[in-house]
Design an enzyme around this catalytic site. Structure first.
Site, PDB file in Angstrom:
ATOM      1  N   SER A 123       2.241  -0.606 -10.289  1.00 29.80           N
ATOM      2  CA  SER A 123       2.505   0.083  -9.017  1.00 29.80           C
ATOM      3  C   SER A 123       2.871   1.549  -9.194  1.00 29.80           C
ATOM      4  CB  SER A 123       3.670  -0.642  -8.333  1.00 29.80           C
ATOM      5  OG  SER A 123       4.205   0.155  -7.307  1.00 29.80           O
ATOM      6  N   GLU A 125       5.082   2.838  -7.599  1.00 28.24           N
ATOM      7  CA  GLU A 125       6.543   2.868  -7.515  1.00 28.24           C
ATOM      8  C   GLU A 125       7.148   3.164  -8.904  1.00 28.24           C
ATOM      9  OE1 GLU A 125       8.267   2.614  -4.660  1.00 28.24           O
ATOM     10  OE2 GLU A 125      10.290   2.273  -5.401  1.00 28.24           O
ATOM     11  N   TYR A 147      12.866  -2.929  -8.285  1.00 30.50           N
ATOM     12  CA  TYR A 147      11.449  -3.317  -8.248  1.00 30.50           C
ATOM     13  C   TYR A 147      10.624  -2.411  -9.165  1.00 30.50           C
ATOM     14  CZ  TYR A 147       6.639  -3.452  -6.493  1.00 30.50           C
ATOM     15  OH  TYR A 147       5.260  -3.520  -6.404  1.00 30.50           O
TER      16      TYR A 147
HETATM   17  P1  NAP Z   1       2.599  -9.540  -1.022  1.00 29.50           P
HETATM   18  O1  NAP Z   1       1.793  -9.570   0.219  1.00 29.50           O
HETATM   19  O2  NAP Z   1       4.087  -9.404  -0.930  1.00 29.50           O
HETATM   20  O3  NAP Z   1       2.249 -10.848  -1.878  1.00 29.50           O
HETATM   21  C1  NAP Z   1       3.051 -11.249  -2.958  1.00 29.50           C
HETATM   22  C2  NAP Z   1       2.624 -12.643  -3.358  1.00 29.50           C
HETATM   23  O4  NAP Z   1       3.424 -13.083  -4.472  1.00 29.50           O
HETATM   24  C3  NAP Z   1       2.797 -13.700  -2.254  1.00 29.50           C
HETATM   25  O5  NAP Z   1       1.669 -14.532  -2.253  1.00 29.50           O
HETATM   26  C4  NAP Z   1       4.037 -14.475  -2.736  1.00 29.50           C
HETATM   27  O6  NAP Z   1       4.070 -15.798  -2.281  1.00 29.50           O
HETATM   28  C5  NAP Z   1       3.797 -14.447  -4.235  1.00 29.50           C
HETATM   29  N1  NAP Z   1       4.997 -14.780  -5.022  1.00 29.50           N
HETATM   30  C6  NAP Z   1       6.224 -14.241  -4.906  1.00 29.50           C
HETATM   31  N2  NAP Z   1       7.054 -14.804  -5.806  1.00 29.50           N
HETATM   32  C7  NAP Z   1       6.349 -15.729  -6.493  1.00 29.50           C
HETATM   33  C8  NAP Z   1       6.649 -16.623  -7.539  1.00 29.50           C
HETATM   34  N3  NAP Z   1       7.873 -16.712  -8.062  1.00 29.50           N
HETATM   35  N4  NAP Z   1       5.655 -17.417  -8.022  1.00 29.50           N
HETATM   36  C9  NAP Z   1       4.424 -17.366  -7.488  1.00 29.50           C
HETATM   37  N5  NAP Z   1       4.076 -16.552  -6.475  1.00 29.50           N
HETATM   38  C10 NAP Z   1       5.017 -15.730  -5.984  1.00 29.50           C
HETATM   39  O7  NAP Z   1       2.119  -8.333  -1.981  1.00 29.50           O
HETATM   40  P2  NAP Z   1       0.730  -7.510  -1.962  1.00 29.50           P
HETATM   41  O8  NAP Z   1       0.900  -6.318  -1.099  1.00 29.50           O
HETATM   42  O9  NAP Z   1      -0.401  -8.438  -1.754  1.00 29.50           O
HETATM   43  O10 NAP Z   1       0.724  -6.970  -3.462  1.00 29.50           O
HETATM   44  C11 NAP Z   1       0.135  -7.736  -4.516  1.00 29.50           C
HETATM   45  C12 NAP Z   1       0.704  -7.245  -5.847  1.00 29.50           C
HETATM   46  O11 NAP Z   1       0.420  -5.859  -6.018  1.00 29.50           O
HETATM   47  C13 NAP Z   1       2.216  -7.369  -5.990  1.00 29.50           C
HETATM   48  O12 NAP Z   1       2.486  -7.652  -7.338  1.00 29.50           O
HETATM   49  C14 NAP Z   1       2.738  -5.992  -5.637  1.00 29.50           C
HETATM   50  O13 NAP Z   1       3.982  -5.767  -6.245  1.00 29.50           O
HETATM   51  C15 NAP Z   1       1.634  -5.134  -6.229  1.00 29.50           C
HETATM   52  N6  NAP Z   1       1.418  -3.830  -5.606  1.00 29.50           N
HETATM   53  C16 NAP Z   1       1.228  -3.749  -4.257  1.00 29.50           C
HETATM   54  C17 NAP Z   1       0.965  -2.525  -3.677  1.00 29.50           C
HETATM   55  C18 NAP Z   1       0.744  -2.390  -2.195  1.00 29.50           C
HETATM   56  O14 NAP Z   1       0.815  -1.261  -1.696  1.00 29.50           O
HETATM   57  N7  NAP Z   1       0.433  -3.468  -1.491  1.00 29.50           N
HETATM   58  C19 NAP Z   1       0.892  -1.362  -4.488  1.00 29.50           C
HETATM   59  C20 NAP Z   1       1.066  -1.506  -5.862  1.00 29.50           C
HETATM   60  C21 NAP Z   1       1.316  -2.736  -6.418  1.00 29.50           C
HETATM   61  P3  NAP Z   1       4.949 -16.218  -0.969  1.00 29.50           P
HETATM   62  O15 NAP Z   1       4.015 -16.057   0.186  1.00 29.50           O
HETATM   63  O16 NAP Z   1       5.303 -17.622  -1.273  1.00 29.50           O
HETATM   64  O17 NAP Z   1       6.112 -15.284  -0.883  1.00 29.50           O
HETATM   65  N1  GDD Z   2       9.919  -0.661   4.817  1.00 30.45           N
HETATM   66  C1  GDD Z   2      10.357   0.409   5.509  1.00 30.45           C
HETATM   67  N2  GDD Z   2      10.964   0.232   6.717  1.00 30.45           N
HETATM   68  N3  GDD Z   2      10.174   1.642   4.992  1.00 30.45           N
HETATM   69  C2  GDD Z   2      10.590   2.706   5.708  1.00 30.45           C
HETATM   70  C3  GDD Z   2      11.213   2.577   6.946  1.00 30.45           C
HETATM   71  C4  GDD Z   2      11.427   1.274   7.483  1.00 30.45           C
HETATM   72  O1  GDD Z   2      11.970   1.080   8.556  1.00 30.45           O
HETATM   73  N4  GDD Z   2      11.500   3.829   7.421  1.00 30.45           N
HETATM   74  C5  GDD Z   2      11.070   4.696   6.507  1.00 30.45           C
HETATM   75  N5  GDD Z   2      10.526   4.027   5.458  1.00 30.45           N
HETATM   76  C6  GDD Z   2      10.002   4.653   4.231  1.00 30.45           C
HETATM   77  C7  GDD Z   2      10.642   4.094   2.957  1.00 30.45           C
HETATM   78  O2  GDD Z   2      11.917   4.706   2.753  1.00 30.45           O
HETATM   79  C8  GDD Z   2       9.592   4.492   1.937  1.00 30.45           C
HETATM   80  O3  GDD Z   2       9.821   5.802   1.490  1.00 30.45           O
HETATM   81  C9  GDD Z   2       8.271   4.453   2.723  1.00 30.45           C
HETATM   82  O4  GDD Z   2       8.625   4.349   4.102  1.00 30.45           O
HETATM   83  C10 GDD Z   2       7.338   3.296   2.354  1.00 30.45           C
HETATM   84  O5  GDD Z   2       8.065   2.086   2.396  1.00 30.45           O
HETATM   85  P1  GDD Z   2       7.336   0.645   2.280  1.00 30.45           P
HETATM   86  O6  GDD Z   2       6.254   0.550   3.273  1.00 30.45           O
HETATM   87  O7  GDD Z   2       8.418  -0.383   2.310  1.00 30.45           O
HETATM   88  O8  GDD Z   2       6.613   0.703   0.870  1.00 30.45           O
HETATM   89  P2  GDD Z   2       7.090   1.185  -0.585  1.00 30.45           P
HETATM   90  O9  GDD Z   2       6.409   2.488  -0.873  1.00 30.45           O
HETATM   91  O10 GDD Z   2       8.556   1.138  -0.734  1.00 30.45           O
HETATM   92  O11 GDD Z   2       6.503   0.028  -1.507  1.00 30.45           O
HETATM   93  C11 GDD Z   2       5.174  -0.450  -1.349  1.00 30.45           C
HETATM   94  O12 GDD Z   2       4.289   0.313  -2.143  1.00 30.45           O
HETATM   95  C12 GDD Z   2       4.492   0.195  -3.556  1.00 30.45           C
HETATM   96  C13 GDD Z   2       3.456   1.114  -4.220  1.00 30.45           C
HETATM   97  O13 GDD Z   2       3.957   2.407  -4.297  1.00 30.45           O
HETATM   98  C14 GDD Z   2       5.159  -1.930  -1.724  1.00 30.45           C
HETATM   99  O14 GDD Z   2       3.913  -2.484  -1.378  1.00 30.45           O
HETATM  100  C15 GDD Z   2       5.352  -2.129  -3.214  1.00 30.45           C
HETATM  101  O15 GDD Z   2       5.151  -3.510  -3.541  1.00 30.45           O
HETATM  102  C16 GDD Z   2       4.306  -1.268  -3.938  1.00 30.45           C
HETATM  103  O16 GDD Z   2       4.408  -1.417  -5.330  1.00 30.45           O
END
Ligand code: NAP
Ligand code: GDD
Length: 321
Positions: A123, A125, A147
């Site tokens: 990520s 992050e 995280y």
């Molecule tokens: P998500 O919607 O939160 O999905 C996470 C998945 O992990 C869910 O299916 C959850 O199952 C499963 N999980 C959680 N704990 C588990 C455990 N102990 N054993 C098995 N399964 C488990 O996340 P996403 O947005 O699809 O992201 C997919 C991956 O990419 C994650 O690793 C995330 O950290 C990473 N990532 C995401 C982003 C982004 O912007 N979306 C960016 C960079 C990296 P439940 O439904 O049971 O909770």
């Molecule tokens: N969630 C949330 N809720 N975020 C807020 C809010 C609020 O009410 N108001 C402002 N934000 C700001 C957060 O402070 C952050 O800077 C930004 O919006 C994005 O927050 P999220 O959408 O929660 O995503 P994230 O960037 O913290 O994390 C996501 O992206 C990562 C990749 O950079 C997640 O998907 C992570 O799993 C992923 O790795």
């Protein structure tokens, strides 16, 4: 028929990846953890085409057993505790799943079949308090949340198993990617859902934290293609995937509200509760390696992403109303 094993298949990315792999002719085996209720909303439309199995990244035995039984040629490790604010409230659990869970999967591969190709969901992050703008594969990490710290571990253990045991282990450093299937607590979906509720007179305001944070937001459907491409290369590597553009939460609000004819300033309320103990202020990717080596490209731009999410929530809530 090649077999792909996907952890986190019922998450946002898992659902798009499953669609892509099915189109490419894979047998898709998706791992879900046991729950007292079914949580298959995002993959409901695929249930008759995929094989769902129970396992947990906490549990080494379940991973060994599943790989032995299903013998995949590719594993996509998408499962994680992925919500950043939760990682301050449940830091040890986040480390156990998001960091050590990666090692458990790599160990299972090493023991069952070291030829399996492995994708780790790393990520942006990890860049946290960024040390370079834009961020590439060579930018040092400075994570700002438990995280982010856990993801740095997952990234490095993936590289370590590649170098120590010669595994085909790739790490995709993905910047934020969103969609109508995004969880409701993430800021983009929180905004698109609230815009639709306010427009349909189901809500009056939207309470948010830091509006000035900037993210490099892309469409999840485009990003799963990059995951697959990483496992089709001759050698495993690390790749940054993003749009190369950054926008603030405020800009996201402005476009989302304007799309339904509203002015965000009249509805958005800043609320201390949604500020973080340590913030990631700015993320912006340099995805040139992925473009050059994988031939990866975006199909959906920022404005299309925002309006797609608002339209989907309008449609969903109109039916509900
Ligand atoms: P998500 O919607 O939160 O999905 C996470 C998945 O992990 C869910 O299916 C959850 O199952 C499963 N999980 C959680 N704990 C588990 C455990 N102990 N054993 C098995 N399964 C488990 O996340 P996403 O947005 O699809 O992201 C997919 C991956 O990419 C994650 O690793 C995330 O950290 C990473 N990532 C995401 C982003 C982004 O912007 N979306 C960016 C960079 C990296 P439940 O439904 O049971 O909770
Ligand atoms: N969630 C949330 N809720 N975020 C807020 C809010 C609020 O009410 N108001 C402002 N934000 C700001 C957060 O402070 C952050 O800077 C930004 O919006 C994005 O927050 P999220 O959408 O929660 O995503 P994230 O960037 O913290 O994390 C996501 O992206 C990562 C990749 O950079 C997640 O998907 C992570 O799993 C992923 O790795």
């Amino acid at each position: 028929m090649p077999v792909a094993f996907v952890t986190g298949i019922n998450g946002q990315d898992g659902s798009y990846l499953a669609e892509l792999l099915l189109k490419k002719g894979y047998k898709v085996v998706g791992m879900v953890r046991r729950s007292s209720t079914m949580n298959y909303e995002r993959i409901e439309h695929l249930m008759d085409q995929i094989t769902i199995v129970q396992g947990d990244l906490h549990d080494q035995g379940s991973l060994l057993g599943l790989l032995e039984e299903h013998r995949p040629s590719e594993i996509y490790n998408l499962a994680a505790q992925s919500f950043v604010p939760t990682s301050w409230n449940q830091p040890a659990l986040t480390g156990d799943i998001t960091a050590l869970g990666v090692t458990r999967m790599l160990e299972a591969i090493r023991f069952i079949d070291p030829k399996i190709r492995f994708y780790q969901a790393s990520s942006s992050e990890m860049f946290g308090k960024v040390l370079e703008v834009p961020q590439s594969e060579n930018t040092p990490f400075y994570p700002r949340s438990p995280y982010g710290v856990a993801k740095v571990y997952g990234h490095w253990i993936t590289i370590n198993y590649r170098e120590s045991f010669n595994l085909f282990a790739a790490s995709g450093i993905l910047f934020n990617h969103e969609s109508p299937r995004r969880g409701l607590e993430f800021v983009t979906r929180k905004i698109s859902d609230a815009v639709a509720r306010i427009k349909l007179e189901l809500a009056k305001e939207l309470r948010l934290g830091n509006l000035e944070a900037q993210r490099d937001w892309g469409f999840a459907g485009d990003y799963v293609e990059a995951m697959w491409l990483m496992l089709q290369q001759a050698e495993p590597d690390n790749y940054v995937i993003g749009t190369g553009e950054s926008h603030s939460v405020r800009e996201f609000c402005e476009i989302a509200f304007a799309h339904v004819g509203l002015d965000y300033k009249q509805y958005v309320v800043q609320d201390e509760r949604f500020y973080r103990p340590a913030e990631v202020d700015l993320l912006i990717s340099d995805p040139s390696l992925a473009k050059k080596k994988l031939g990866w490209n975006l199909k959906v731009d920022f404005k299309q992403l925002v309006t797609m999410m608002v339209d989907a929530d309008m449609k969903r809530l109109r039916v509900k109303k």
